[in-house]
Design a protein around this motif. Structure first.
Motif, mmCIF file in Angstrom:
data_model
loop_
_atom_site.group_PDB
_atom_site.id
_atom_site.type_symbol
_atom_site.label_atom_id
_atom_site.label_comp_id
_atom_site.label_asym_id
_atom_site.label_seq_id
_atom_site.Cartn_x
_atom_site.Cartn_y
_atom_site.Cartn_z
ATOM 1 N N LEU A 12 36.674 -30.619 11.765
ATOM 2 C CA LEU A 12 35.439 -31.200 11.254
ATOM 3 C C LEU A 12 35.773 -32.334 10.299
ATOM 4 O O LEU A 12 36.593 -32.171 9.400
ATOM 5 N N GLN A 13 35.116 -33.472 10.492
ATOM 6 C CA GLN A 13 35.339 -34.653 9.662
ATOM 7 C C GLN A 13 34.024 -35.079 9.044
ATOM 8 O O GLN A 13 33.133 -35.566 9.745
ATOM 9 N N ALA A 14 33.922 -34.891 7.728
ATOM 10 C CA ALA A 14 32.695 -35.228 7.013
ATOM 11 C C ALA A 14 32.793 -36.609 6.373
ATOM 12 O O ALA A 14 33.883 -37.051 6.000
ATOM 13 N N GLY B 58 35.363 -28.377 7.177
ATOM 14 C CA GLY B 58 35.833 -29.737 7.027
ATOM 15 C C GLY B 58 36.264 -29.992 5.600
ATOM 16 O O GLY B 58 36.098 -29.140 4.729
ATOM 17 N N TRP C 112 26.006 -27.102 6.219
ATOM 18 C CA TRP C 112 26.540 -27.708 5.007
ATOM 19 C C TRP C 112 26.501 -26.694 3.861
ATOM 20 O O TRP C 112 25.521 -25.959 3.708
ATOM 21 N N CYS D 261 28.930 -35.205 9.851
ATOM 22 C CA CYS D 261 30.113 -34.384 10.107
ATOM 23 C C CYS D 261 30.319 -34.306 11.612
ATOM 24 O O CYS D 261 29.468 -33.784 12.328
ATOM 25 N N THR E 52 27.901 -33.804 16.369
ATOM 26 C CA THR E 52 27.772 -34.248 14.981
ATOM 27 C C THR E 52 26.549 -33.622 14.325
ATOM 28 O O THR E 52 25.486 -33.528 14.953
ATOM 29 N N CYS F 206 31.220 -29.458 5.243
ATOM 30 C CA CYS F 206 30.690 -29.173 6.564
ATOM 31 C C CYS F 206 31.352 -27.919 7.106
ATOM 32 O O CYS F 206 32.538 -27.675 6.838
#
Length: 122
Positions: A3-5, A113, A35, A21, A76, A94
């Motif tokens: 996960l990339q926030a 994330g 979240w 995210c 996303t 995230c």
């Protein structure tokens, strides 16, 4: 699942921010995304969750101000934050799970994330 926030930053009281995210990897296994946030000296708390079908839940403290949404084609999840208050200042994380997301510690084994810092200042 990775996960990339993104999307945190500094905003004035009453302002807005939109967090994103993106999930990658074994995304077919993901059901709930959501979240959480952690303010200095506080425990990590659940902010909002959304299922793959679009059912959402919110913490009472953010209801009517925050909106969680999800684009399954892009894997996303988003968090639109309006009418921000100083007490919304926190690191926002995230999370995703193959079933449901719950308040911690129940969801401690979810995918996480990195955090993104949101600072609400006058």
């Amino acid at each position: 699942v990775q996960l990339q926030a993104s999307g945190g930053g500094l905003v004035q009281i009453g302002g807005s921010l939109n967090l994103s995210c993106a999930a990658s990897g074994s995304v077919f296994s993901v059901n709930d995304m959501g979240w959480y946030r952690q303010a200095p000296g506080n425990e990590r708390e659940l902010v909002a969750t959304i299922s793959s079908g679009g059912s959402s839940n919110y913490a009472n403290s953010v209801k009517s101000r925050f909106t969680i949404s999800r684009d399954n084609t892009k894997n996303t999840v988003y968090l639109q934050m309006n009418s921000l208050k100083p007490e919304d200042t926190a690191v926002y994380y995230c999370a995703a799970d193959s079933t449901r997301l719950f308040a911690l510690p129940r969801s401690s084994e979810a995918y996480w994330g990195q955090g993104t810092l949101v600072t609400v200042s006058s």
